[in-house]
Design an enzyme around this catalytic site. Structure first.
Site, PDB file in Angstrom:
ATOM      1  N   HIS A   1      55.390   6.712  31.239  1.00 27.93           N
ATOM      2  CA  HIS A   1      55.493   8.072  30.730  1.00 27.93           C
ATOM      3  C   HIS A   1      56.617   8.186  29.701  1.00 27.93           C
ATOM      4  O   HIS A   1      56.455   8.829  28.652  1.00 27.93           O
ATOM      5  CB  HIS A   1      55.766   9.058  31.868  1.00 27.93           C
ATOM      6  CG  HIS A   1      54.649   9.209  32.838  1.00 27.93           C
ATOM      7  ND1 HIS A   1      54.744   8.784  34.145  1.00 27.93           N
ATOM      8  CD2 HIS A   1      53.403   9.737  32.706  1.00 27.93           C
ATOM      9  CE1 HIS A   1      53.608   9.057  34.781  1.00 27.93           C
ATOM     10  NE2 HIS A   1      52.778   9.623  33.924  1.00 27.93           N
TER      11      HIS A   1
ATOM     12  N   SER B   1      51.490   3.003  36.788  1.00 32.12           N
ATOM     13  CA  SER B   1      50.763   4.170  37.283  1.00 32.12           C
ATOM     14  C   SER B   1      51.580   4.826  38.384  1.00 32.12           C
ATOM     15  O   SER B   1      52.284   4.132  39.144  1.00 32.12           O
ATOM     16  CB  SER B   1      49.398   3.751  37.837  1.00 32.12           C
ATOM     17  OG  SER B   1      48.793   4.809  38.545  1.00 32.12           O
TER      18      SER B   1
END
Length: 283
Positions: A37, A188
């Site tokens: 991210h 993830s």
């Protein structure tokens, strides 16, 4: 860094930025942030004057309620991680479902020209209606100039491009490379739920993808697919849901290779009840 829970307050912040002709970048997330991210956020910070990060676990894109309940919610840690970037031009939008959807938390129906029927769509009915609904809604709230999505969810990326095209939304979609750990596992939020044993074996997924890429240079898609399936039968801790070689643009499974087309291999694997996806460009 500013934190908003209400879209009305966020809208005022965005309106001020737009009034000063500032470029607004947007990184949508469901939280449980990690370095993958942050790679998107950092790219957005380079290319925009202001960056909005949404942290919202969207209920309409989960086909299994159990998965929705188990999805990690770590807002305090997420905000702390974003603060570590020491960027004053970041705004975080962390709403509840009612602020996003109003009193009707439900999906719209979309036609993505068949992109939604392949792979993830075939195994997760209604999933991309939920994705389309939340992304469209967030684009309407944030009005970004640029929005950043990772290639780990390549099918989702293609669908969002189609959403923007069909609804004539004035936002540029920026694709970002898959961010991996040193052993190759695609980053993830779900990785945090893996047991030590599952985490140790999970990089097998990317190793198989890399081998499949090499084999696809000289072998047919059918041969490569059968080889991958055979490898997973030897790996008791990982359960292969699907492996598909498809055209990158249409996402249709390849029947006969052409030097004029781009292909990707897509994979979904279960480690216990944790579902992991990945993909790789083949040519």
């Amino acid at each position: 860094m500013k934190l908003y829970h209400k879209k009305n307050e966020l809208s005022l912040f965005i309106e001020e930025a737009k009034a000063e002709n500032k470029l607004v970048g947007f990184v949508p997330t469901m939280g449980a942030l990690h370095d993958g991210h942050l790679s998107l956020v950092n790219k957005a910070l380079i290319q925009n004057d202001v960056v909005v990060i949404s942290i919202f676990v969207n209920p309409t894109q989960f086909d299994k309620q159990e998965d929705l309940k188990k999805y990690p919610r770590t807002l305090e840690a997420d905000v702390s991680l974003l603060k570590s970037l020491k960027a004053e031009n970041i705004a975080v939008y962390a709403p509840n479902a009612e602020d996003v959807y109003g009193d009707k938390i439900m999906s719209m129906s979309f036609n993505f020209d068949g992109l939604e029927d392949e792979m993830e769509g075939a195994f997760r009915k209604g999933h991309f209606d939920g994705v389309g609904t939340i992304v469209k809604r967030l684009f309407e709230i944030i009005k970004p100039d640029n929005a950043y999505f990772g290639e780990k969810d390549f099918q989702q990326l293609q669908i969002i491009k189609k959403l923007v095209e069909k609804h004539k939304m004035p936002v540029n979609i920026v694709a970002c490379k898959i961010h991996r750990t040193k052993d190759g596992l695609a980053m993830s939020s779900r990785n945090t739920r893996l047991t030590k044993q599952q985490r140790k074996v999970a990089p097998f997924i990317f190793r198989i993808l890399k081998s499949a890429k090499i084999k696809f240079g000289t072998k047919s898609a059918k041969y490569v697919t059968e080889w991958v399936e055979a490898q997973f039968r030897k790996q008791p801790l990982l359960d292969l849901e699907y492996f598909t070689i498809a055209e990158a643009s249409s996402l249709k499974p390849v029947k006969r290779k052409s030097n004029k087309k781009s292909y990707r291999a897509f994979i979904a694997v279960y480690a216990g009840d944790i579902r992991l996806i990945d993909n790789i460009a083949l040519n």
